[in-house]
Write a protein that holds these residues in place. Sequence first.
Motif, PDB file in Angstrom:
ATOM      1  N   CYS A   1       0.987  -1.295   0.099  1.00 20.29           N
ATOM      2  CA  CYS A   1      -0.002  -0.177   0.012  1.00 20.29           C
ATOM      3  C   CYS A   1       0.876   1.394   0.114  1.00 20.29           C
ATOM      4  N   GLU A   2       2.109   1.238   0.585  1.00 20.10           N
ATOM      5  CA  GLU A   2       2.873   2.340   0.481  1.00 20.10           C
ATOM      6  C   GLU A   2       4.098   2.358  -0.356  1.00 20.10           C
ATOM      7  N   ASP A   3       3.875   1.629  -1.502  1.00 21.61           N
ATOM      8  CA  ASP A   3       5.103   1.628  -2.470  1.00 21.61           C
ATOM      9  C   ASP A   3       4.667   2.350  -3.652  1.00 21.61           C
ATOM     10  N   TYR A   4       5.756   3.012  -4.131  1.00 20.46           N
ATOM     11  CA  TYR A   4       5.738   3.924  -5.373  1.00 20.46           C
ATOM     12  C   TYR A   4       5.853   3.105  -6.648  1.00 20.46           C
ATOM     13  N   ARG A   5       5.627   3.526  -7.485  1.00 19.56           N
ATOM     14  CA  ARG A   5       5.869   2.909  -8.881  1.00 19.56           C
ATOM     15  C   ARG A   5       7.377   3.261  -9.214  1.00 19.56           C
ATOM     16  N   CYS A   6       8.104   2.519 -10.031  1.00 18.57           N
ATOM     17  CA  CYS A   6       9.564   2.934 -10.090  1.00 18.57           C
ATOM     18  C   CYS A   6       9.484   4.289 -11.019  1.00 18.57           C
ATOM     19  N   ALA A   7      10.218   5.432 -10.608  1.00 19.63           N
ATOM     20  CA  ALA A   7      10.059   6.511 -11.221  1.00 19.63           C
ATOM     21  C   ALA A   7      11.441   6.890 -11.894  1.00 19.63           C
ATOM     22  N   GLU A   8      11.376   7.539 -13.175  1.00 20.22           N
ATOM     23  CA  GLU A   8      12.589   7.956 -13.714  1.00 20.22           C
ATOM     24  C   GLU A   8      12.366   9.694 -13.892  1.00 20.22           C
ATOM     25  N   VAL A   9      13.515  10.288 -13.495  1.00 16.62           N
ATOM     26  CA  VAL A   9      13.563  11.622 -13.331  1.00 16.62           C
ATOM     27  C   VAL A   9      14.916  12.217 -14.220  1.00 16.62           C
ATOM     28  N   GLU A  10      14.401  12.916 -15.210  1.00 16.66           N
ATOM     29  CA  GLU A  10      15.687  13.624 -15.950  1.00 16.66           C
ATOM     30  C   GLU A  10      15.361  15.062 -16.023  1.00 16.66           C
TER      31      GLU A  10
ATOM     32  N   LYS B   1       8.548  11.920   3.395  1.00 21.04           N
ATOM     33  CA  LYS B   1      10.058  11.939   3.548  1.00 21.04           C
ATOM     34  C   LYS B   1      10.863  11.070   2.643  1.00 21.04           C
ATOM     35  N   SER B   2      10.475   9.790   2.599  1.00 26.73           N
ATOM     36  CA  SER B   2      11.164   8.833   1.865  1.00 26.73           C
ATOM     37  C   SER B   2      11.383   9.386   0.203  1.00 26.73           C
ATOM     38  N   LEU B   3      10.256  10.258  -0.155  1.00 30.95           N
ATOM     39  CA  LEU B   3      10.027  10.644  -1.596  1.00 30.95           C
ATOM     40  C   LEU B   3      11.060  11.690  -1.773  1.00 30.95           C
ATOM     41  N   HIS B   4      11.287  12.489  -0.857  1.00 31.20           N
ATOM     42  CA  HIS B   4      12.176  13.649  -0.810  1.00 31.20           C
ATOM     43  C   HIS B   4      13.615  13.086  -0.707  1.00 31.20           C
ATOM     44  N   ILE B   5      13.768  12.197   0.268  1.00 34.19           N
ATOM     45  CA  ILE B   5      15.282  11.419   0.314  1.00 34.19           C
ATOM     46  C   ILE B   5      15.607  10.926  -1.279  1.00 34.19           C
ATOM     47  N   ALA B   6      14.889  10.159  -1.763  1.00 35.43           N
ATOM     48  CA  ALA B   6      15.024   9.456  -3.070  1.00 35.43           C
ATOM     49  C   ALA B   6      15.041  10.518  -4.077  1.00 35.43           C
ATOM     50  N   LEU B   7      14.431  11.567  -4.252  1.00 32.56           N
ATOM     51  CA  LEU B   7      14.561  12.619  -5.171  1.00 32.56           C
ATOM     52  C   LEU B   7      15.739  13.372  -5.033  1.00 32.56           C
ATOM     53  N   GLN B   8      16.221  13.668  -3.896  1.00 34.14           N
ATOM     54  CA  GLN B   8      17.257  14.428  -3.559  1.00 34.14           C
ATOM     55  C   GLN B   8      18.559  13.458  -4.066  1.00 34.14           C
ATOM     56  N   LYS B   9      18.374  12.366  -3.771  1.00 32.93           N
ATOM     57  CA  LYS B   9      19.648  11.436  -3.974  1.00 32.93           C
ATOM     58  C   LYS B   9      19.888  11.339  -5.581  1.00 32.93           C
ATOM     59  N   ILE B  10      18.750  11.337  -6.313  1.00 33.29           N
ATOM     60  CA  ILE B  10      18.866  11.116  -7.983  1.00 33.29           C
ATOM     61  C   ILE B  10      19.466  12.417  -8.425  1.00 33.29           C
ATOM     62  N   LEU B  11      18.774  13.609  -7.713  1.00 33.38           N
ATOM     63  CA  LEU B  11      19.241  14.790  -8.411  1.00 33.38           C
ATOM     64  C   LEU B  11      20.808  15.070  -8.184  1.00 33.38           C
ATOM     65  N   ASP B  12      20.987  14.710  -6.806  1.00 31.21           N
ATOM     66  CA  ASP B  12      22.658  14.851  -6.680  1.00 31.21           C
ATOM     67  C   ASP B  12      23.504  14.009  -7.560  1.00 31.21           C
ATOM     68  N   GLU B  13      23.018  12.792  -7.645  1.00 32.17           N
ATOM     69  CA  GLU B  13      23.812  11.786  -8.623  1.00 32.17           C
ATOM     70  C   GLU B  13      23.880  12.587  -9.937  1.00 32.17           C
ATOM     71  N   GLU B  14      22.698  12.787 -10.542  1.00 30.96           N
ATOM     72  CA  GLU B  14      22.495  13.567 -12.017  1.00 30.96           C
ATOM     73  C   GLU B  14      23.644  14.604 -11.993  1.00 30.96           C
ATOM     74  N   GLU B  15      23.684  15.549 -10.946  1.00 27.69           N
ATOM     75  CA  GLU B  15      24.566  16.810 -10.854  1.00 27.69           C
ATOM     76  C   GLU B  15      25.887  16.409 -10.863  1.00 27.69           C
ATOM     77  N   ASN B  16      26.288  15.213 -10.061  1.00 25.46           N
ATOM     78  CA  ASN B  16      27.558  14.833  -9.961  1.00 25.46           C
ATOM     79  C   ASN B  16      28.023  14.307 -11.313  1.00 25.46           C
ATOM     80  N   LEU B  17      27.305  13.520 -12.003  1.00 19.06           N
ATOM     81  CA  LEU B  17      27.481  13.158 -13.430  1.00 19.06           C
ATOM     82  C   LEU B  17      28.202  14.195 -14.317  1.00 19.06           C
ATOM     83  N   GLY B  18      27.302  15.453 -14.133  1.00 19.46           N
ATOM     84  CA  GLY B  18      27.625  16.636 -14.900  1.00 19.46           C
ATOM     85  C   GLY B  18      27.420  16.459 -16.441  1.00 19.46           C
ATOM     86  N   THR B  19      28.558  16.648 -17.144  1.00 18.36           N
ATOM     87  CA  THR B  19      28.540  16.655 -18.451  1.00 18.36           C
ATOM     88  C   THR B  19      28.391  15.188 -19.223  1.00 18.36           C
TER      89      THR B  19
END
Lengths: 262, 294
Positions: free
Chosen positions: A29-38, A235-253
């Motif tokens: 009941c508390e699981d999200y579908r797998c999300a892709e963020v770009e 809270k879990s949503l924010h953590i997951a989103l921040q993680k992916i945004l930071d990951e994307e940022e670190n990959l850079g160009t």
Amino acid sequence: MASVVLSEAEKLYIVHGVQEDLRVDGRGCEDYRCAEVETDVVSNTSGSARVKLGETDILVGIKAEMGTPKLEKPEEGYLEFFVDCCENSVDLKSLCINPKEHCWVLYVDILLLECGGNIFDAISIAVKAALFNTRIPRVRVLEDEEGTKEIELSDDPYDCIRLNVDEVPCIVTLSKIGYRHVVDATLQEEACSLASLLISVTSKGAITSMKKVGKGSLDPESIFEMMETGQRVGKSLHIALQKILDEEENLGTSRPKVGFLG
Amino acid sequence: MAAVTMRLPAARAPLDSSAPRGGEKHLVAPGDTITTDTGYMRGHGTYVEDDKLIASVAGVVERVNKLVCVRALKARYNGEIGDIVVGRITEVQQKRWKVETNSRLDSVLLLSSINLPGGELRRKSAEDELAMRDYLQEGDLISAEVQSIFSDGAVSLHTRSLKYGKLAQGVLVQVSPSLVKRQKTHFHDLPCGASVILGNNGFIWIYPTPEQRDDEAGGYTANLEPVPLSDREVISRLRNCVMALVTHKIMLFDTSILYCYEASLPHQIKDILKPEVTEEIVLEARQRLLDSEG
């Protein structure tokens, strides 16, 4: 909003499944579908993001333009949404160029590419990601001898200010199905739920606003339960989103850009 | 505990196509020239411009003697007599129901083509016409067979057999009709504990295997008891396996679904839809299919 027609037996199957914490696609009941963020998918915007949550596909573009501040808030810039949302989460003072005269106006445009249930959550994730991605050029105000002000854009195209998105909330939609509530409902599950609660939660777990949608009624006890679930999931949503945004940022160009042809 | 997973999108690479295919397929996109030879007759999916035969849909070129046509990869369902379809009632009209079957026109189910509850055979009277909504309502799912095709292409269905009729509890998955393989039978009782109906129109119905075949009911009494958790898990797993096979464009038939189900057993049900797990399962299922063929 799109909706599907279901037979009574199908709805019954979904409702019974939710009671036993096993939804049609195996989620709890508390699981999200797998999300892709770009982020940075639209090149002629100041910031953009695309979020795919299961079947739902949202594209958000943000354009920063120069404007005059609002009369009641002369030291701040503001956001213009194409879809209504709360705007007191972004540090609007950072959008100020010259008090009372110039400020940055952020036009946030939201495009629904495909609706597969739970669009509000996906939209809030996409807006937060796009705000994170927004790069506003740094400007200086020069004053002439006569007192006329000139705006000078910095020469370096990469010299820009970023927005602090820590306080931007994410919306969690909790749909009441039978006696329990589910997070991230698909179109079929939305057809079985008579009432839903939209809660916007910040990364610290604070609820900034709440709205009830649907023609059914909600028991006050269950509203408290739903709020608690919303805070936890938010809270879990924010953590997951921040993680992916930071990951994307670190990959850079070196990040492989997928865009729309992947 | 709440589980939220996010990932960066990855360009989906096609599955390793090391398997030899029987003959090269001539794939075309809209606007591609098929041939400049004027001796061919043009069939569906083609048009002539400047003495060239050009494709109007994306698909595979099929050549039968002098007839050239392009069979689209993703198209609406075209009914053939004898096909099994799963459809949803959209309208209740005077002496018939309109059924949505993912075709260009709504299919038609005439009042005279259904079996009455209890299996009784008689001419339908005016009372039956007034009681149509008691048999089938808007939103109900039915399994039926194609009886005939009208001149405009609309399909006429019938449920004149005890194995067809209204469907009860279960899960519907909608896929492209071209992915459903034509077989002798489309009703399968899988050994894993659930049953599946592979409609030719792309509607796949997964449901718990009924304990006894209640022949007198004629398919109208719906079993409204809650389905046990073990059956639910099997059905959810099958549904995710079907979605996984569809993502990688593997043909759907009982064996492929079963192999995919068995390959997915080590994983949790909700993990099957993650891209890396999907690829792993589908590769394993495809390998088993190739081994069993060759």
